[in-house]
Structures are given as structure tokens and as C-alpha cells.
Design a protein around this motif. Structure first.
Motif, short mmCIF file in Angstrom:
data_model
loop_
_atom_site.label_atom_id
_atom_site.label_comp_id
_atom_site.label_asym_id
_atom_site.label_seq_id
_atom_site.Cartn_x
_atom_site.Cartn_y
_atom_site.Cartn_z
N PRO A 195 0.57 7.62 -1.22
CA PRO A 195 -0.59 8.44 -0.85
C PRO A 195 -0.80 9.56 -1.86
O PRO A 195 0.14 10.00 -2.53
CB PRO A 195 -0.22 9.01 0.53
N GLU A 196 -2.01 10.02 -1.98
CA GLU A 196 -2.33 11.09 -2.90
C GLU A 196 -1.50 12.34 -2.59
O GLU A 196 -1.32 12.71 -1.43
CB GLU A 196 -3.82 11.44 -2.81
N ASP B 170 -2.33 5.45 -6.32
CA ASP B 170 -2.73 5.61 -4.93
C ASP B 170 -3.65 4.45 -4.58
O ASP B 170 -3.86 3.54 -5.38
CB ASP B 170 -3.37 6.97 -4.68
N GLU B 171 -4.23 4.49 -3.38
CA GLU B 171 -5.03 3.34 -2.94
C GLU B 171 -6.28 3.15 -3.79
O GLU B 171 -6.75 2.02 -3.98
CB GLU B 171 -5.42 3.48 -1.47
N ARG B 172 -6.84 4.23 -4.34
CA ARG B 172 -8.03 4.11 -5.18
C ARG B 172 -7.68 3.51 -6.54
O ARG B 172 -8.38 2.65 -7.06
CB ARG B 172 -8.69 5.47 -5.37
N TYR C 183 -3.23 6.25 4.42
CA TYR C 183 -4.21 5.58 3.57
C TYR C 183 -5.52 5.43 4.33
O TYR C 183 -5.52 5.20 5.54
CB TYR C 183 -3.70 4.21 3.13
N THR D 27 -10.23 5.33 3.64
CA THR D 27 -11.39 5.59 2.78
C THR D 27 -12.01 6.95 3.06
O THR D 27 -12.98 7.33 2.39
CB THR D 27 -12.45 4.50 3.00
N ASP E 6 -12.18 0.94 6.23
CA ASP E 6 -10.71 0.93 6.11
C ASP E 6 -10.14 -0.49 6.11
O ASP E 6 -9.14 -0.77 5.45
CB ASP E 6 -10.08 1.73 7.24
N LEU F 56 -4.97 -3.63 -0.20
CA LEU F 56 -3.61 -3.17 -0.44
C LEU F 56 -2.59 -4.28 -0.22
O LEU F 56 -1.58 -4.37 -0.92
CB LEU F 56 -3.29 -1.97 0.46
#
Length: 816
Positions: free
Chosen positions: A263-264, A432-434, A454, A456, A491, A498
């Protein structure tokens, strides 16, 4: 030509199909443009060239693609970058209410403007009635007026669409492929459809946009091996993942085939642990201009006038004593620091810096001077000019919004908004997820897979609530001219993506952290029963069970006197009496039966690296003097001759002047002071005959002064004198010893560095009136080192010093 929409869930092989098509076109000698997200560039090229060179394929982002279309048509306008938009919005807010807005308020409006322009909605298209929406419409309109003929990123999209639908857009390639996106907006889709009338255009998405039928539908593939593990806490989770990565690398995995998704905000701690494990990581998280060393220093100076703290003072060398005093006293703020500056004799220096950090009327000149100062403080040469240009551009933007103290706040905000591309060494990708969107690896570790980690970021808008918005499908079908709904269930697409980022996906999550118990995200464990982390080979030395440390076979030799490290140290002298009223008054009060075995400077060198200390003296038989210290030369002989006599006499000084003619004038000019000084003072620094021995000492009433001689011409300023003493233990330790042991009789200690042939330089003007944190730290380190050396501990301390170590080939700890 044709437009083709390729639809399939994440991991279904869309990119594989498109890469093969790109290879076919390239082999035919045609050019292919590939548009995607910036983080996909390197992976796409690596994948496309896995079977050999591929000429004619060019990757670019959608924003770059729009720019290229407009540039080819010669219809470009000046570009307003992201920070420029924020500054223009701030200027619009300032005009609206004739008051300085905060950067946070400007970010709120700038984000809303960006969303409206993404769907080609002007101020008049927004709903009316609500006071905040009306205010937003006014700020939006004002922003457009201030922007004038320039274009922001959203304008480039709109102008490219107008160009394409009018038939004026020309591709510089034979085909366009758009891949790696979870969704496209209505304007993007219309542009691609318009280009599809004249060129081959292929778009790949996980789901078809409303009103657009897919030409090819790919079925899901069960190509991912999924494992789910639970850890006790985030630290044990990180350590296990790093051990697993180390195992993978040992098994032959290419680091570029591995990835860690976090995660960020979690990358810094993981990167620090990766250094311990020796795992090469490539942190791909975006870096702001304020994150690099010059940027951090610039932020400290900009925030210092408004929020003065000890940490913000530390980068300023001449205010370091004030910073230490503030840390010791636990105070902050202008009034407290001004009072403290008066006590430590830095009041004038502190006022001078405060005045210099106030913004002048000539903002550009002041900002340029500040950036030059920061670059000088950082000592950074690489990227120096690029940083200067970017920092001053942000200052120019900030000056449009504010002047005076408000200018500093806005400059700080824009520096934090500016992204820079710092060079990264190759290694395991940290994402991260992005950043992981649209990418695939051989093995991926998806960490912190807990609820809320995680997503959007779907949430209701501040200006236009959900009930005032339309479904996204109506915007694609052209049936609504409003903003789309925020809650569209995005999401689920993110979680599916992911779970398809690797052929072998390992999902981990902690059961709890400092905030309490945590629950796994059901969508990310995909119905698997989490298992306890399996045992792996140890990846860090710190994981080893503590055992008996290495002891030198010749332990007593460790504490053998070695006068080479301290030219003034002589084991034949007697030791100072610890019970004397004041050792600076009578250095000859010694214990004749207690030999001095170690000087404090020798103990410091042992503390730096015990293995080097031992090897240089016992095994290697090398020159025992500290490398780089100027032990040779006439001036060192002069200092030794001075220190050997507890006090000088006129006859002794005349003899020295005759023996050292280069120093005759210096001796004559400082004759009175030299006759007053006590030389070779010994202060007991612990048990087992360990001594601090300043070159010279003097007591005047309740003030003790210690003098340290230095090589001629090497020290010319207060800051250089401080730096000289910072690299030693003796003088600061002696100051603490005097203030603690003789409390009530010694109120202040002065430390002076005296370059031979020059005048003494007071390293800390105003003197030292209490034990600073640096002083107590030296005293504690000296005691700890003394205990270790008494036990015969020979522990290596590999690090930067290994590059200059003369016994490196024997030790091998720091060998590459």
C-alpha cells in the motif's frame, strides 16, 4: 482502416495478443505506437524484445500521444503543468475573496476542475443552486481566464479530440495500440474511434465501455498459482517476504521478474529492511522534488521562520550548537529559541538568519539566493542545475499567488507537488496498486492484503453530491451532460488485476498491527485458506541466535598503549589525580603507580571498527597512527615539544623559537598566552587507565578553556573549528567532564582550536554551559567502548570506512 476492441479479464492474454500483432507489423517495416501508463514502459519493451530486437515499436502515454497529434498538426499552445494549475487556482481563489488561500483549499478546487474537464464540462454545465457549487463555478471560470491561451493536460485531450473528429489528425505511425488501462473515458474513446476510420487502432480493456461492442473476447485463464499466508505482524511479514526474495534470487530468478506490491506509504520501511537483507529493490513510488536531499534542505529553511524547531536548525552549521541546546532543553518556537540563542552566544547569528529567511520584495532574487545556499549546504553536484531550474520554476508559480510569509508556504506546497525522476538501480520492483496496473511478473508478493489497504478511492465529491450525478453509461451514450457517479464498483476490477499480476502470486497479510487486529481482504485471498508463514532459510545476520562473540587471542594487546594515535599521549607520564580540586590548575598531580594505557582518541578509533584497530596494531604491524592525520612535519614536532612540558618557561619558549624558526614570530606574538597555559592535562575517562588529554588547558575564575592545536592553514573559521572537534572525542568529552565533576566551581567551558602560526578560534562562541546531547553521547559511547575493549571484543563494523581501510584485504568484511 479499422478500430478493434479487445476485451478480456486481467490475465487473459490481451497484452500477449497485441504484442504479437505489433511484432507482425514491425517485421513488415511498419511503425507502431503503443499507448499505456508510464510505469508500463520498461516492462513492455522488455516483453516485446524477449525474442530479439524489434524496430518500429514506440511506447508513449496517452498524454504524450495527444501532444504528438497536436504537434504534428502544428496547433500546440503553451503547457500548464500540474503545479501551474494549482498556482492558477490559488490565484483565482485569492482574487475571489481578496485573501490568501491555503494550498489544501486550492488542491480541492483543482481536483474538481480536472474532473469536470475530463468529461468536457465547462462552468455553465455544472448544476446551480448550491452556494459551494456556485463558488466552484466562479473559480472554474476565473481559472480559465487566468490560464488564457495556454493549455493544461485536459485541454490537450479535448483539442486532440476536436482535431481527430474534424479529420485533421494524422498518426506518424501505421497502427496505434492502447493497452494496460482498466477503463477509458468518453473523450478518449471518441478520439480512438475517430482515428480508427483512417488507421489501425486496437484497444484492450477488461470490460467493454457502454455502447461499444467488442470485436474479440478472451476467456479467463487459470494461469496464476495463488498462495496465501498470514503473519503475526507487519514486521514479521516484511522479514519473511525479504527472506523469500533472497531465496528466489539465489535460485536464479532475474530481479526484474520479481515484484512486491505494498500500500502507498509503506515503501520506506520495507526499503530500509531490504538493505539489512541485501535484497536489491527498485522503489518505483513517485518522488517529489522535496524528497531529494536539496529539496528537504530547502523545505527546512522555508519552514524555519514560521515553525522553528531543533531539527530545522540542524542543517545550518553555525546554528548547530543552538539546535543541540534546543534538543537538550526540549523547546521549540521563536521566543524559546531566541532566549536559548542568547544563552549560548548565538543571538546575533540567529537574528541574522531569521532576517535573511524573510521574503524580500524581489521574490525571484531572494528565491535564487536561497536555492544557491541550499545547493552549497547539500554538497550535491549531480543534478544540481536541474534541481535549481525546477525549484525556481515552482517559486515563480508561487509568486503568482502570494508574497511574504504566504509565498514560503505556497513554494513548499508546489515543491511537494512536483514529481521528479531520480535514477534507480535495477532490482526487485517495489509497487503500489496503481504502479502494478497492467504489468505481469513471474512471481509477485502482494503484502498487507487487509481490508481498506487497497482500493480505487471511490468517495463522494465535496461540490457535486452523488444524487446530482448521472450513471457513467449515459455519458458514453451522449445522453447526459453532467458529471458521472463516483460509486461505480471499480474496486472489483482493481482486485482482479492485482490477482493476475504474476504467474506465481503470493499474498500475505498481518493478523494485527499497533492499531489492533486486522482482517484479510476477502477479494484478495480468493477463497483460499490462509496458512502460517512457512520456514525459510535465514536472510539476515540479525536473525541468527546471539552467541558468543569473537574474542581476539591476544586480547591484552588491545589495550597496549599506542602513542601514535595521540601525539601528545605518553605512557611514561604519571596520571592525573581524580581527586584533585581542578586538573586544569595542576596537571602534575598524578598517580605514579597507574599507567595510562589508552587515550580517548584511541578508544574512539576502536569504537569505529574494533577489527581494524586490532589488525593494524597486533596482526598487520602497520603504522599505528591514524590514516590521514598529519603526524609528520615541523609543526607536529613543535606541538609535541610544547605538550611534553606541563608549563612553559621563557627559556623553553626561546629554545623552541630557535629550534623551529618558522614559528619564531608566532611564539613571540603569543608568548604571554603560552606561558599561562597548562600543557598535557590528563582527565580520567574511565577505569583501566583511560585518559582524555587535551593539548592545553587554562582556568580563569569559573571558566575552563581547552586548546587543540591544528596544522597551519587548515582551519580558518568557526565552522571549520567545529567540524574539526566533531571528528574527535577528547574536547567535548572534557567539557562534559568539567561541567559534571566540578559543578559549582566551573560554570562554562570554552573549546578553542589553535592552528599553528594563527590565532585561536573559539569553536563554540559563548562557551558550553551544560552537557549537550552530543557530549553525553560521547561519554556514553566511551564507557561502552571501554567495556568492550576490556572484554577483548573484536567486532568488525563494515561500512563506508572499508573503502579506505588499510587492512581490508585481511578483514574481508567490507570486501565487495
Amino acid at each position: 482502416m479499422s478500430f478493434e476492441l479487445l476485451v478480456g479479464p486481467p490475465g487473459s492474454g490481451k497484452t500477449h495478443v497485441l504484442v504479437e500483432r505489433a511484432r507482425e507489423l514491425a517485421v513488415q517495416g511498419k511503425r507502431v505506437w503503443w499507448a499505456g501508463l508510464p510505469n508500463q514502459r520498461a516492462g513492455l519493451y522488455r516483453r516485446a524484445t524477449s525474442r530479439g530486437p524489434l524496430l518500429g515499436l514506440e511506447f508513449q502515454t496517452l498524454q504524450q500521444f495527444y501532444y504528438r497529434l497536436l504537434a504534428h498538426a502544428c496547433v500546440l499552445k503553451p503547457l500548464v503543468v500540474g503545479t501551474g494549475r494549482l498556482a492558477l487556482v490559488g490565484e483565482a481563489l485569492a482574487q475571489e475573496r481578496d485573501a490568501l488561500p491555503s494550498p489544501g483549499e486550492a488542491r480541492l478546487f483543482a481536483g474538481a476542475i480536472s474532473e469536470a474537464k475530463r468529461y468536457d464540462l465547462g462552468p455553465r454545465h455544472l448544476p446551480a443552486g448550491d452556494p459551494e457549487v456556485e463558488r466552484f463555478r466562479a473559480i472554474y471560470a476565473s481559472y480559465e481566464l487566468l490560464k488564457g491561451e495556454a493549455w493544461d493536460y485536459d485541454d490537450f485531450r479535448r483539442e486532440a479530440l476536436i482535431l481527430a473528429e474534424s479529420g485533421g489528425a494524422a498518426l506518424e505511425a501505421d497502427a496505434l495500440i492502447v493497452d494496460g488501462l482498466r477503463e477509458v473515458g468518453p473523450l478518449d474513446l471518441r478520439l480512438l474511434l475517430a482515428l480508427g476510420d483512417r488507421y489501425e487502432v486496437r484497444l484492450a480493456l477488461p470490460e467493454a465501455p457502454p455502447g461499444c461492442g467488442p470485436a474479440v473476447v478472451l476467456k479467463p485463464r487459470e494461469s496464476t498459482l495463488l498462495s496465501v499466508y498470514r503473519a503475526a505482524n507487519p514486521v514479521s511479514e516484511s522479514r519473511w517476504v525479504l527472506s523469500a526474495l533472497k531465496r528466489d534470487l539465489a535460485l536464479g530468478f532475474d530481479p526484474l521478474d520479481l515484484a512486491v506490491i505494498l500500500p502507498e506509504g509503506s515503501s520506506a520501511a520495507f526499503t530500509a529492511l531490504a538493505d539489512e537483507y541485501g535484497v536489491p529493490v527498485m522503489d518505483e513510488f513517485p518522488t517529489a522534488l522535496a524528497d531529494d536531499l536539496p529539496g528537504r534542505l530547502l523545505l527546512e529553511l522555508l519552514e524555519l521562520p514560521d515553525y522553528p524547531t531543533a531539527s530545522r536548525l540542524l542543517p545550518i552549521r553555525e546554528l548547530a550548537p543552538l539546535a543541540n541546546a534546543a534538543l537538550y532543553s526540549g523547546v521549540a518556537g521563536n521566543r524559546a529559541l531566541s532566549s536559548l540563542a542568547q544563552e549560548v552566544g548565538l543571538a546575533e547569528t540567529w537574528r541574522r538568519w531569521q532576517a535573511w529567511l524573510e521574503v524580500t520584495d524581489d521574490t525571484d532574487a531572494w528565491a535564487s539566493q536561497l536555492v544557491d545556499q541550499v545547493l552549497a549546504m547539500s554538497g550535491r553536484e549531480e543534478g544540481k542545475e536541474a534541481f535549481r531550474v525546477q525549484a525556481l520554476l515552482r517559486a515563480k508559480e508561487a509568486s503568482r499567488v502570494a508574497v511574504g510569509p504566504g509565498f514560503r508556504a505556497w513554494w513548499v506546497a508546489l515543491l511537494k507537488e512536483s514529481s521528479v525522476n531520480l535514477p534507480q538501480p535495477g532490482g526487485v520492483s517495489l509497487l503500489d496498486e496503481r504502479l502494478a496496473s497492467g504489468r505481469r511478473f513471474r512471481r509477485t508478493y502482494l503484502m498487507r492484503a487487509v481490508e481498506g489497504a487497497y482500493g480505487t478511492g471511490e468517495g463522494e465529491d465535496y461540490f457535486v453530491p452523488e444524487e446530482g450525478r448521472s450513471p457513467l453509461s449515459r455519458l458514453f451514450e451522449g445522453l447526459a451532460s453532467t458529471l458521472p457517479k463516483r460509486f461505480e464498483g471499480r474496486d472489483r476490477l482493481l482486485f482482479a488485476e492485482l490477482l493476475s499480476t504474476a504467474d506465481d502470486l503470493i499474498v500475505t497479510f498481518p493478523d494485527a498491527d499497533q492499531g489492533g487486529p486486522l482482517l484479510a481482504e476477502p477479494a484478495l485471498i480468493a477463497g483460499c485458506e490462509p496458512q502460517v508463514l512457512p520456514q525459510l532459510p535465514l536472510g539476515s545476520r540479525l536473525e541468527l541466535v546471539a552467541g558468543e562473540s569473537y574474542r581476539a587471542p591476544s586480547g591484552p594487546a588491545l589495550v597496549t598503549n599506542d602513542p601514535g594515535d595521540d601525539p601528545a599521549d605518553d605512557s611514561s607520564d604519571d596520571a592525573a589525580d581524580d581527586t584533585a580540586d581542578d586538573p586544569t590548575d595542576d596537571p602534575a598531580k598524578d598517580h605514579a603507580d597507574e599507567p595510562a594505557l589508552l587515550s580517548l582518541e584511541q578508544l574512539r578509533r576502536y569504537d569505529e571498527c574494533a577489527m581494524r584497530y586490532w589488525l593494524e596494531r597486533v596482526v598487520a604491524g602497520q603504522d599505528r597512527r591514524s590514516p590521514g592525520a598529519p603526524h609528520d612535519g615541523w609543526w607536529r614536532g613543535l606541538v609535541n615539544d610544547l605538550v611534553e612540558h606541563p608549563s612553559s618557561t621563557p627559556e623553553h619558549l626561546d629554545a623552541l623559537a630557535a629550534s623551529y624558526p618558522l614559528a619564531a614570530e608566532w611564539i613571540a606574538g603569543n608568548r604571554d598566552l603560552l606561558l599561562c597555559l597548562n600543557f598535557g592535562v590528563r582527565l580520567p575517562a574511565g577505569g583501566q587507565g583511560t585518559w582524555a588529554r587535551p593539548d592545553a588547558a587554562l582556568r580563569s575564575d569559573r571558566v575552563a578553556s581547552f586548546y587543540t592545536f591544528a596544522q597551519p592553514g587548515t582551519i580558518n573559521s568557526e565552522s571549520e573549528a567545529q567540524e574539526h572537534l566533531e571528528g574527535r572525542w577528547t574536547e567535548l568529552w572534557a567539557a562534559g567532564h568539567m561541567l559534571q565533576r566540578y559543578r559549582g566551581r566551573i560554570d562554562k567551558v570554552r573549546l578553542l582550536v589553535w592552528p599553528v602560526l594563527s590565532k585561536p578560534i573559539d569553536a563554540y562562541p559563548g562557551g558550553i554551559a551544560y552537557p549537550w546531547r552530543r557530549i553525553s553521547s560521547r561519554m556514553n559511547r566511551a564507557q561502552a567502548a571501554l567495556e568492550r575493549i576490556g572484554q577483548g571484543r573484536i567486532d568488525p563494523s563494515p561500512g563506508f570506512r572499508c573503502g579506505h581501510c588499510r587492512v581490508r584485504d585481511i578483514c574481508r568484511e567490507g570486501a565487495p
